[in-house]
Structures are given as structure tokens and as C-alpha cells.
Design an enzyme around this catalytic site. Structure first.
Site, mmCIF file in Angstrom:
data_model
loop_
_atom_site.group_PDB
_atom_site.id
_atom_site.type_symbol
_atom_site.label_atom_id
_atom_site.label_comp_id
_atom_site.label_asym_id
_atom_site.label_seq_id
_atom_site.Cartn_x
_atom_site.Cartn_y
_atom_site.Cartn_z
ATOM 1 N N MET A 62 0.830 -1.197 0.000
ATOM 2 C CA MET A 62 0.000 0.000 0.000
ATOM 3 C C MET A 62 0.870 1.254 0.000
ATOM 4 O O MET A 62 1.844 1.350 0.745
ATOM 5 C CB MET A 62 -0.932 0.010 1.207
ATOM 6 C CG MET A 62 -1.986 -1.085 1.190
ATOM 7 S SD MET A 62 -3.114 -0.944 -0.216
ATOM 8 C CE MET A 62 -3.958 0.596 0.167
ATOM 9 N N CYS A 104 -3.397 -8.483 5.426
ATOM 10 C CA CYS A 104 -3.187 -7.118 5.921
ATOM 11 C C CYS A 104 -3.808 -6.960 7.309
ATOM 12 O O CYS A 104 -4.986 -7.296 7.503
ATOM 13 C CB CYS A 104 -3.795 -6.110 4.962
ATOM 14 S SG CYS A 104 -3.524 -4.394 5.470
ATOM 15 N N HIS A 132 2.973 -15.234 3.739
ATOM 16 C CA HIS A 132 3.785 -14.309 4.534
ATOM 17 C C HIS A 132 4.004 -15.015 5.864
ATOM 18 O O HIS A 132 3.090 -15.112 6.684
ATOM 19 C CB HIS A 132 3.054 -12.976 4.720
ATOM 20 C CG HIS A 132 3.881 -11.944 5.418
ATOM 21 N ND1 HIS A 132 3.529 -10.622 5.457
ATOM 22 C CD2 HIS A 132 5.053 -12.032 6.105
ATOM 23 C CE1 HIS A 132 4.442 -9.936 6.145
ATOM 24 N NE2 HIS A 132 5.365 -10.783 6.546
ATOM 25 N N GLY A 138 8.478 -12.726 3.299
ATOM 26 C CA GLY A 138 8.818 -12.367 4.673
ATOM 27 C C GLY A 138 10.275 -12.602 5.006
ATOM 28 O O GLY A 138 10.753 -13.743 4.930
ATOM 29 N N GLY A 144 9.298 -7.900 -0.421
ATOM 30 C CA GLY A 144 8.499 -6.743 -0.063
ATOM 31 C C GLY A 144 9.367 -5.508 0.032
ATOM 32 O O GLY A 144 9.894 -5.022 -0.968
ATOM 33 N N ARG A 145 9.546 -5.008 1.255
ATOM 34 C CA ARG A 145 10.299 -3.766 1.437
ATOM 35 C C ARG A 145 11.726 -3.849 0.927
ATOM 36 O O ARG A 145 12.311 -2.837 0.532
ATOM 37 C CB ARG A 145 10.288 -3.357 2.910
ATOM 38 C CG ARG A 145 9.216 -2.343 3.276
ATOM 39 C CD ARG A 145 7.833 -2.859 3.099
ATOM 40 N NE ARG A 145 6.825 -1.804 3.239
ATOM 41 C CZ ARG A 145 5.539 -1.999 3.019
ATOM 42 N NH1 ARG A 145 5.098 -3.174 2.639
ATOM 43 N NH2 ARG A 145 4.673 -1.010 3.161
#
Length: 337
Positions: free
Chosen positions: A23, A104, A175, A216, A237-238
Site C-alpha cells: 500500500m 493485511c 507471509h 517475509g 516486499g520492502r
């Protein structure tokens, strides 16, 4: 090989490396940049609620550049009929996959009865999956956690996954953390609950026909390579966002293609940037996604500073990125001397 088999093979190959739906991050500008970095990876949109897909501004919410494909739309929601309608719209817009968010943990998501709280409603999720599968020809997949709060039973997790596979889910992204619905922020939910990659490994071992993608804690080439043979693919992800060159390194390793320099990758983005500016949009909407390109490199701080301070100014254009590159390369040369 039949056309269907070839399509299935391409789909399976694209699952080997993917970028998570995030998001406020994985918008169309981010995805175009990530596609340049990783030509073979599967990309995901930000989560969009089914109601927004049906009633909202579809060009703003669903529009994408064809270069982004293979591209999946992640949906939020818990109403089978609405999700089926949204999935049909996604297919009509040209998406390659529809993914249901069951992971989420934000308060807003909980209040709307979707996201991670759906882990405790496997029958409802299965109804949602079945409705979407009946509505479209593209794969319908699920992204989930291991459980919610104090849930600590592998069999409960595996049973949740089984219900979705029986309903027609073509793949599950795990995740590999629990989601804590009270007491932790969404950011803390990505870092605090302990990782249990072994649950994803066991799931794949016991269900070899089910494609399983692990998400993850994967933030290095070594961490990703350690998953070979244990799951069907990895989702970053990040790490892909804060260190985007990692995504490029992984993609070239998997595809056997040559590694390109950070400078060349950035300059390949120039036509897209200039088209964006010609439409009257601001440079800052793109540059926020490339700040980490020189992460960990000499000059990386200067690169971020020049873009952060200059991209929001009126008239900022491609020359700002060239300025940032010149300073960054100069500092890199000094460090190497």
C-alpha cells in the site's frame, strides 16, 4: 506444447520471483521501474477493495502500462459476489492474475472484515475464491499469514490453505508470520512476529502440486537462494523497494541475463519519465520510487538528497536525475581511488 500448457509454464516461471503488493508504494510508476530492473518477475498492484474496483475511478485504480505485465491485481473484500464482479473487471482490463488479500492487519481492514482477519473465516474465504474462479479464466490466488494473534497450530493454517486450494486457488503466497490485530502497527506486523519459514516448507512438501510462494524476511541474494527447492518462488516486499538493485541482481541470476549498471537501468527509465512529465504530472511521483537505487553504495546518500530536495520543485525534469547521477558517480570514483 499446447497454448494452455505454454501459458501455465510462463505463469509458473514468473512465480519464481515477485514483488509484494504494498500500500502506498507499488503504484504504476513503481511497477514500471521494477519491470526495468526485473524483466521476468511478477508484479502486484497495491490492494484495491472490490467496491472501489466496481464503483471507483478505474483508470486511476486499475490503469497500467503494458510493460508491467505479468501483473496481478490484489483485491480486498469478503463479499463473494462483489469479488467475482471485481475479478471480471480485472480480467477485462488485462490483468494476468487476481490475488485475494488475507494478510493485511491494519485497523481499517479489520473494520471492513477483510485482510488478515479472514484467516479465521476459511469457509467464507473459500466462497470468495470459488466465486472469483467461476467468474474468470485468469488464475485466482491467495496471500495469507500463518495465523492471527496467538494462533500457533500448523494444522489450522494448513487447513485454511487446503480450503482455498479446493475452492480453486491456483497458488498461495505465505507471509510467514502471524498477524497481530491488536497492539501492533502494520509496520510492526512486518517485523515483530517471528518468522516461520519452515511452515511454508512443510506446506509445500506435503502438497507438492500446490504452488507455494514464500514472503517475509527475504532481504539478500543469499536468503533468496536458500529457498531453492523448498518453495516454488519468493516474494520480496520492502527489500525490493528500499534496495531495488537487489531485485535486478536476483532477476539476472534466475534468468541467466547480464547484470546492468545502476546508471544504465535508471537511464532506461528516461522515456517513461519524460512522457509522464509531458502529461503535466510531477517528477516527484516517480523519483520517490528510485531513491534506494544506490543503496549501500558510495554516493547513495547524495543521490537521495538531490532527488528528495529537487523533485518537488516546479519545472523539475530529467536534468535533475542526470545531476544526481553525476554527483553519485563522482563520489563512487573518489571512494574507489
Amino acid at each position: 506444447m499446447t497454448q494452455q500448457a505454454a501459458a501455465a509454464s510462463r505463469y509458473a516461471e514468473s512465480l519464481r520471483l515477485s514483488v509484494a503488493p504494498m500500500m502506498d508504494w507499488t503504484d504504476r510508476h513503481c511497477r514500471v521501474f521494477h519491470r526495468l530492473l526485473a524483466p521476468t518477475a511478477r508484479l502486484y498492484t497495491e490492494m484495491v477493495h472490490a467496491n472501489a474496483v466496481i464503483h471507483g475511478d478505474r483508470e486511476r485504480l486499475l490503469g497500467f502500462d503494458p510493460v508491467e505485465q505479468p501483473l496481478a491485481l490484489q483485491l480486498g473484500g469478503s463479499e463473494p459476489t462483489l469479488l467475482a464482479q471485481a475479478a471480471r473487471i480485472a480480467q477485462d482490463w488485462g490483468y494476468d492474475e487476481v490475488n485475494l488479500n488475507c494478510g493485511c492487519p491494519s485497523d481499517r481492514v479489520q473494520a471492513g472484515r477483510f485482510g488478515a482477519c479472514l484467516m479465521r473465516e476459511p469457509a467464507l474465504v473459500a466462497d470468495c475464491v470459488a466465486a472469483m474462479v467461476a467468474a474468470v479464466d485468469i488464475p485466482v490466488t491467495v496471500k495469507c499469514r500463518l495465523g492471527v494473534d496467538e494462533d500457533n497450530d500448523y494444522e489450522v493454517f494448513a487447513s485454511f490453505v487446503d480450503r482455498q486450494a479446493e475452492a480453486g486457488a491456483g497458488m498461495v503466497v505465505v507471509h510467514a508470520r502471524n498477524a497481530w490485530l491488536k497492539g501492533l502497527s502494520p509496520k510492526e506486523n512486518r517485523e515483530v512476529p517471528p518468522l516461520r519459514h519452515d511452515w511454508a516448507y512443510r506446506l509445500k512438501q506435503e502438497r507438492p502440486a500446490l504452488p507455494v510462494v514464500l514472503n517475509g524476511g527475504l532481504a539478500s541474494v543469499e536468503a533468496v537462494q536458500a529457498q531453492d527447492g523448498k518453495v516454488d518462488g519468493v516474494m520480496l516486499g520492502r527489500a525490493a523497494y528500499h534496495d531495488p538493485y537487489l531485485l535486478h541482481r536476483l532477476d539476472t541470476l534466475q534468468a541467466g541475463s547480464p547484470l546492468q549498471s545502476r546508471q544504465d537501468l535508471l537511464r532506461a527509465l528516461r522515456p517513461y519519465v519524460e512522457a509522464h512529465l509531458a502529461s503535466g504530472a510531477a517528477l516527484k511521483h516517480i523519483t520517490r520510487h528510485i531513491l534506494g537505487l544506490f543503496h549501500g553504495q558510495p554516493g547513495g546518500r547524495a543521490f537521495r538528497q538531490i532527488l528528495s530536495e529537487g523533485a518537488h520543485r516546479p519545472g523539475a525534469d530529467w536534468a535533475l536525475l542526470e545531476q544526481a547521477l553525476v554527483v553519485t558517480v563522482r563520489e563512487g570514483d573518489r571512494a574507489a581511488a
